[in-house]
Write an enzyme that holds these catalytic residues in place. Sequence first.
Site, short mmCIF file in Angstrom:
data_model
loop_
_atom_site.label_atom_id
_atom_site.label_comp_id
_atom_site.label_asym_id
_atom_site.label_seq_id
_atom_site.Cartn_x
_atom_site.Cartn_y
_atom_site.Cartn_z
N ASP A 91 1.39 -1.21 0.11
CA ASP A 91 -0.07 -0.02 0.03
C ASP A 91 0.61 0.95 0.04
O ASP A 91 1.87 1.43 1.13
CB ASP A 91 -0.71 -0.10 1.44
N ALA B 155 2.28 -4.74 5.95
CA ALA B 155 1.38 -5.23 6.32
C ALA B 155 -0.04 -5.71 6.96
O ALA B 155 -0.92 -5.86 7.37
CB ALA B 155 1.65 -3.82 7.40
N GLU C 222 9.09 1.73 0.60
CA GLU C 222 8.50 1.96 1.67
C GLU C 222 7.84 3.27 1.59
O GLU C 222 8.69 4.03 1.15
CB GLU C 222 8.23 1.91 2.89
P1 B16 Z 1 -5.43 -5.09 6.22
P2 B16 Z 1 1.43 -2.00 3.90
C1 B16 Z 1 -0.85 -1.49 5.55
O1 B16 Z 1 -0.15 -2.04 4.53
C2 B16 Z 1 -1.39 0.09 5.17
O2 B16 Z 1 -0.55 0.81 4.84
C3 B16 Z 1 -2.50 -0.30 6.44
O3 B16 Z 1 -3.10 1.27 5.85
C4 B16 Z 1 -3.11 -1.31 6.75
O4 B16 Z 1 -3.78 -0.84 8.26
C5 B16 Z 1 -2.20 -2.20 7.31
O5 B16 Z 1 -1.60 -2.19 5.84
C6 B16 Z 1 -3.56 -3.23 7.81
O6 B16 Z 1 -4.00 -3.70 6.26
O7 B16 Z 1 -6.12 -4.64 6.77
O8 B16 Z 1 -5.52 -5.32 4.82
O9 B16 Z 1 -4.65 -5.74 7.32
O10 B16 Z 1 1.89 -0.04 3.56
O11 B16 Z 1 2.32 -1.91 4.48
O12 B16 Z 1 1.30 -2.87 2.38
MG MG Z 2 2.89 1.52 2.87
#
Ligand code: B16
Ligand code: MG
Length: 220
Positions: free
Chosen positions: A12, A116, A170
Amino acid sequence: MGKIKACLFDLDGVIVDTAKYHYIAWRALANELGFEFTEADNEQLKGVSRMRSLDILLGIGGITLSDAEKERLAEKKNENYRRYILQMQPDEILPGAKELLLELKEKGIRIALGSASKNAMTILDRLELTDLFEAIIDGTKVSEAKPNPEVFLKGAAELGVSPEACVVFEDAEAGVEAALAGKMRCVGIGSPDILGKANLVIDGLHQMSYTRLMTLGSDE
Ligand code: B16
Ligand code: MG
Protein backbone atom coordinates in the site's frame (compact mmCIF):
# COMPACT_ATOMS: atom_id res chain seq x y z
CA MET A 1 27.82 -1.83 1.26
CA GLY A 2 27.42 -5.15 -0.51
CA LYS A 3 26.13 -5.86 -3.95
CA ILE A 4 22.37 -5.44 -4.30
CA LYS A 5 20.72 -8.80 -4.93
CA ALA A 6 17.11 -8.33 -3.86
CA CYS A 7 14.35 -5.74 -3.59
CA LEU A 8 11.57 -5.91 -1.00
CA PHE A 9 8.44 -3.93 -1.73
CA ASP A 10 5.81 -2.59 0.62
CA LEU A 11 2.36 -2.82 -1.01
CA ASP A 12 0.00 0.00 0.00
CA GLY A 13 1.45 3.34 -1.08
CA VAL A 14 4.25 1.80 -3.13
CA ILE A 15 2.65 -0.56 -5.66
CA VAL A 16 -0.98 0.50 -5.28
CA ASP A 17 -2.99 3.17 -3.50
CA THR A 18 -5.37 1.24 -1.26
CA ALA A 19 -5.31 4.05 1.34
CA LYS A 20 -8.38 5.56 -0.34
CA TYR A 21 -10.38 2.36 0.24
CA HIS A 22 -9.11 2.01 3.80
CA TYR A 23 -10.24 5.61 4.34
CA ILE A 24 -13.78 5.03 3.04
CA ALA A 25 -14.18 1.97 5.28
CA TRP A 26 -12.69 3.55 8.41
CA ARG A 27 -14.74 6.72 7.90
CA ALA A 28 -17.95 4.68 7.62
CA LEU A 29 -17.11 2.99 10.91
CA ALA A 30 -16.32 6.30 12.65
CA ASN A 31 -19.57 7.84 11.37
CA GLU A 32 -21.49 4.83 12.67
CA LEU A 33 -19.86 5.37 16.06
CA GLY A 34 -20.92 9.02 15.90
CA PHE A 35 -17.80 11.00 14.99
CA GLU A 36 -15.96 12.43 11.97
CA PHE A 37 -12.80 10.88 10.53
CA THR A 38 -10.92 13.10 8.08
CA GLU A 39 -8.47 12.30 5.31
CA ALA A 40 -5.78 13.96 7.44
CA ASP A 41 -6.66 11.55 10.28
CA ASN A 42 -6.28 8.70 7.81
CA GLU A 43 -2.61 9.60 7.25
CA GLN A 44 -1.88 8.21 10.71
CA LEU A 45 -3.05 4.76 9.63
CA LYS A 46 -0.67 4.28 6.71
CA GLY A 47 1.59 1.26 7.21
CA VAL A 48 -0.02 0.57 10.58
CA SER A 49 -1.72 -2.78 11.37
CA ARG A 50 -5.50 -3.16 11.35
CA MET A 51 -5.93 -3.37 15.14
CA ARG A 52 -3.53 -0.50 15.76
CA SER A 53 -5.45 1.52 13.16
CA LEU A 54 -8.68 0.86 15.06
CA ASP A 55 -7.06 1.96 18.32
CA ILE A 56 -5.96 5.24 16.69
CA LEU A 57 -9.45 5.77 15.25
CA LEU A 58 -11.15 5.10 18.60
CA GLY A 59 -8.67 7.49 20.23
CA ILE A 60 -9.76 10.22 17.81
CA GLY A 61 -13.40 9.54 18.73
CA GLY A 62 -12.60 9.35 22.44
CA ILE A 63 -14.16 5.89 22.65
CA THR A 64 -13.06 2.95 24.82
CA LEU A 65 -14.27 -0.56 23.99
CA SER A 66 -13.69 -4.16 25.10
CA ASP A 67 -11.31 -6.36 23.11
CA ALA A 68 -14.24 -8.45 21.86
CA GLU A 69 -16.06 -5.37 20.61
CA LYS A 70 -12.87 -4.12 18.93
CA GLU A 71 -12.46 -7.46 17.15
CA ARG A 72 -16.02 -7.19 15.89
CA LEU A 73 -15.52 -3.65 14.57
CA ALA A 74 -12.18 -4.47 12.92
CA GLU A 75 -13.85 -7.39 11.17
CA LYS A 76 -16.73 -5.20 10.08
CA LYS A 77 -14.36 -2.56 8.66
CA ASN A 78 -12.43 -5.27 6.84
CA GLU A 79 -15.57 -6.71 5.24
CA ASN A 80 -16.47 -3.25 3.97
CA TYR A 81 -12.87 -2.62 2.76
CA ARG A 82 -12.80 -5.97 0.93
CA ARG A 83 -15.88 -4.99 -1.08
CA TYR A 84 -13.70 -2.30 -2.66
CA ILE A 85 -10.48 -4.24 -3.17
CA LEU A 86 -12.36 -7.14 -4.75
CA GLN A 87 -13.29 -4.70 -7.53
CA MET A 88 -9.70 -3.51 -8.13
CA GLN A 89 -8.27 -3.64 -11.65
CA PRO A 90 -4.68 -3.94 -12.95
CA ASP A 91 -4.85 -0.33 -14.18
CA GLU A 92 -4.74 0.75 -10.51
CA ILE A 93 -1.09 -0.33 -10.25
CA LEU A 94 0.88 2.87 -9.53
CA PRO A 95 2.93 4.34 -12.43
CA GLY A 96 6.17 2.50 -13.14
CA ALA A 97 5.63 -0.29 -10.59
CA LYS A 98 5.03 -3.19 -12.95
CA GLU A 99 7.67 -1.96 -15.39
CA LEU A 100 10.25 -1.84 -12.58
CA LEU A 101 9.34 -5.32 -11.29
CA LEU A 102 9.72 -6.74 -14.80
CA GLU A 103 13.02 -4.95 -15.39
CA LEU A 104 14.50 -6.09 -12.07
CA LYS A 105 13.37 -9.65 -12.64
CA GLU A 106 14.96 -9.62 -16.07
CA LYS A 107 18.24 -8.41 -14.54
CA GLY A 108 18.21 -11.22 -12.00
CA ILE A 109 17.26 -9.14 -8.94
CA ARG A 110 15.18 -11.20 -6.52
CA ILE A 111 11.79 -9.74 -5.56
CA ALA A 112 9.72 -10.05 -2.38
CA LEU A 113 6.71 -8.34 -0.83
CA GLY A 114 6.83 -7.01 2.73
CA SER A 115 3.41 -5.68 3.71
CA ALA A 116 1.49 -5.23 6.95
CA SER A 117 -1.75 -6.08 5.15
CA LYS A 118 -3.61 -9.32 5.71
CA ASN A 119 -5.30 -8.67 2.37
CA ALA A 120 -2.07 -8.54 0.35
CA MET A 121 -2.71 -11.79 -1.54
CA THR A 122 -6.16 -10.63 -2.63
CA ILE A 123 -4.76 -7.31 -3.83
CA LEU A 124 -1.83 -8.85 -5.75
CA ASP A 125 -4.21 -11.32 -7.40
CA ARG A 126 -6.60 -8.54 -8.44
CA LEU A 127 -3.64 -6.58 -9.91
CA GLU A 128 -2.31 -9.75 -11.62
CA LEU A 129 1.09 -9.27 -9.97
CA THR A 130 1.30 -12.36 -7.76
CA ASP A 131 3.62 -14.28 -10.09
CA LEU A 132 6.25 -11.52 -10.06
CA PHE A 133 6.97 -12.05 -6.35
CA GLU A 134 9.22 -14.90 -5.32
CA ALA A 135 8.40 -14.43 -1.65
CA ILE A 136 5.29 -12.82 -0.16
CA ILE A 137 5.45 -11.81 3.49
CA ASP A 138 2.24 -10.13 4.63
CA GLY A 139 0.27 -9.40 7.78
CA THR A 140 -0.72 -13.05 8.11
CA LYS A 141 2.93 -14.13 8.46
CA VAL A 142 4.37 -11.70 11.00
CA SER A 143 3.87 -11.19 14.70
CA GLU A 144 5.71 -7.86 15.04
CA ALA A 145 4.55 -4.73 13.22
CA LYS A 146 6.88 -2.23 11.48
CA PRO A 147 9.13 -0.51 12.73
CA ASN A 148 10.15 -4.01 13.83
CA PRO A 149 12.16 -5.44 10.88
CA GLU A 150 10.52 -8.90 11.06
CA VAL A 151 8.52 -8.56 7.82
CA PHE A 152 11.61 -7.66 5.78
CA LEU A 153 13.97 -10.09 7.52
CA LYS A 154 11.52 -12.91 6.76
CA GLY A 155 11.38 -11.78 3.14
CA ALA A 156 15.18 -11.76 2.85
CA ALA A 157 15.40 -15.17 4.55
CA GLU A 158 12.80 -16.67 2.22
CA LEU A 159 14.79 -15.38 -0.77
CA GLY A 160 18.00 -16.65 0.78
CA VAL A 161 19.64 -13.21 0.49
CA SER A 162 21.49 -11.45 3.32
CA PRO A 163 19.83 -8.22 4.60
CA GLU A 164 22.89 -6.17 3.53
CA ALA A 165 22.16 -7.14 -0.09
CA CYS A 166 18.52 -6.00 0.08
CA VAL A 167 16.83 -2.70 -0.79
CA VAL A 168 13.40 -1.95 0.67
CA PHE A 169 10.83 0.36 -0.96
CA GLU A 170 8.55 1.98 1.63
CA ASP A 171 6.05 4.85 1.90
CA ALA A 172 5.63 4.87 5.70
CA GLU A 173 8.08 6.22 8.25
CA ALA A 174 7.72 3.07 10.37
CA GLY A 175 8.53 1.01 7.27
CA VAL A 176 11.71 2.98 6.59
CA GLU A 177 12.73 2.46 10.22
CA ALA A 178 11.99 -1.27 9.90
CA ALA A 179 14.21 -1.57 6.83
CA LEU A 180 17.10 0.28 8.47
CA ALA A 181 16.68 -1.72 11.70
CA GLY A 182 17.04 -4.83 9.54
CA LYS A 183 20.36 -3.49 8.15
CA MET A 184 18.87 -3.00 4.71
CA ARG A 185 19.07 -0.02 2.40
CA CYS A 186 15.79 1.83 1.93
CA VAL A 187 14.19 3.94 -0.78
CA GLY A 188 11.36 6.11 0.55
CA ILE A 189 8.34 6.74 -1.66
CA GLY A 190 6.82 10.11 -0.79
CA SER A 191 7.97 13.19 1.09
CA PRO A 192 11.59 13.68 2.27
CA ASP A 193 10.13 15.51 5.30
CA ILE A 194 8.61 12.27 6.55
CA LEU A 195 10.97 9.69 5.04
CA GLY A 196 14.24 11.57 5.53
CA LYS A 197 15.96 8.59 7.18
CA ALA A 198 15.82 6.61 3.92
CA ASN A 199 18.95 6.38 1.72
CA LEU A 200 17.01 7.99 -1.12
CA VAL A 201 13.49 9.45 -1.39
CA ILE A 202 11.58 9.50 -4.69
CA ASP A 203 8.01 10.34 -5.71
CA GLY A 204 7.18 6.91 -7.06
CA LEU A 205 8.57 3.77 -8.66
CA HIS A 206 8.44 5.48 -12.08
CA GLN A 207 11.59 7.26 -10.88
CA MET A 208 13.46 4.02 -10.21
CA SER A 209 15.33 1.73 -12.61
CA TYR A 210 17.91 -1.06 -12.42
CA THR A 211 20.68 1.44 -13.23
CA ARG A 212 19.57 3.84 -10.48
CA LEU A 213 19.17 0.97 -8.03
CA MET A 214 22.78 0.02 -8.62
CA THR A 215 23.93 3.50 -7.57
CA LEU A 216 22.46 3.03 -4.08
CA GLY A 217 25.18 2.52 -1.56
CA SER A 218 27.59 4.47 -3.71
CA ASP A 219 27.54 8.27 -3.55
CA GLU A 220 23.98 9.17 -4.53
P1 B16 B 1 -5.22 -4.89 6.41
P2 B16 B 1 1.36 -1.82 3.78
C1 B16 B 1 -0.78 -1.53 5.38
O1 B16 B 1 -0.20 -1.99 4.21
C2 B16 B 1 -1.58 -0.24 5.15
O2 B16 B 1 -0.71 0.80 4.76
C3 B16 B 1 -2.29 0.15 6.42
O3 B16 B 1 -3.05 1.31 6.22
C4 B16 B 1 -3.22 -1.01 6.85
O4 B16 B 1 -3.86 -0.71 8.08
C5 B16 B 1 -2.38 -2.28 6.99
O5 B16 B 1 -1.70 -2.55 5.78
C6 B16 B 1 -3.22 -3.48 7.38
O6 B16 B 1 -4.07 -3.78 6.32
O7 B16 B 1 -6.35 -4.34 7.21
O8 B16 B 1 -5.54 -5.15 4.96
O9 B16 B 1 -4.61 -6.12 7.06
O10 B16 B 1 1.56 -0.36 3.55
O11 B16 B 1 2.21 -2.40 4.89
O12 B16 B 1 1.42 -2.63 2.50
MG1 MG C 1 2.75 1.27 2.80
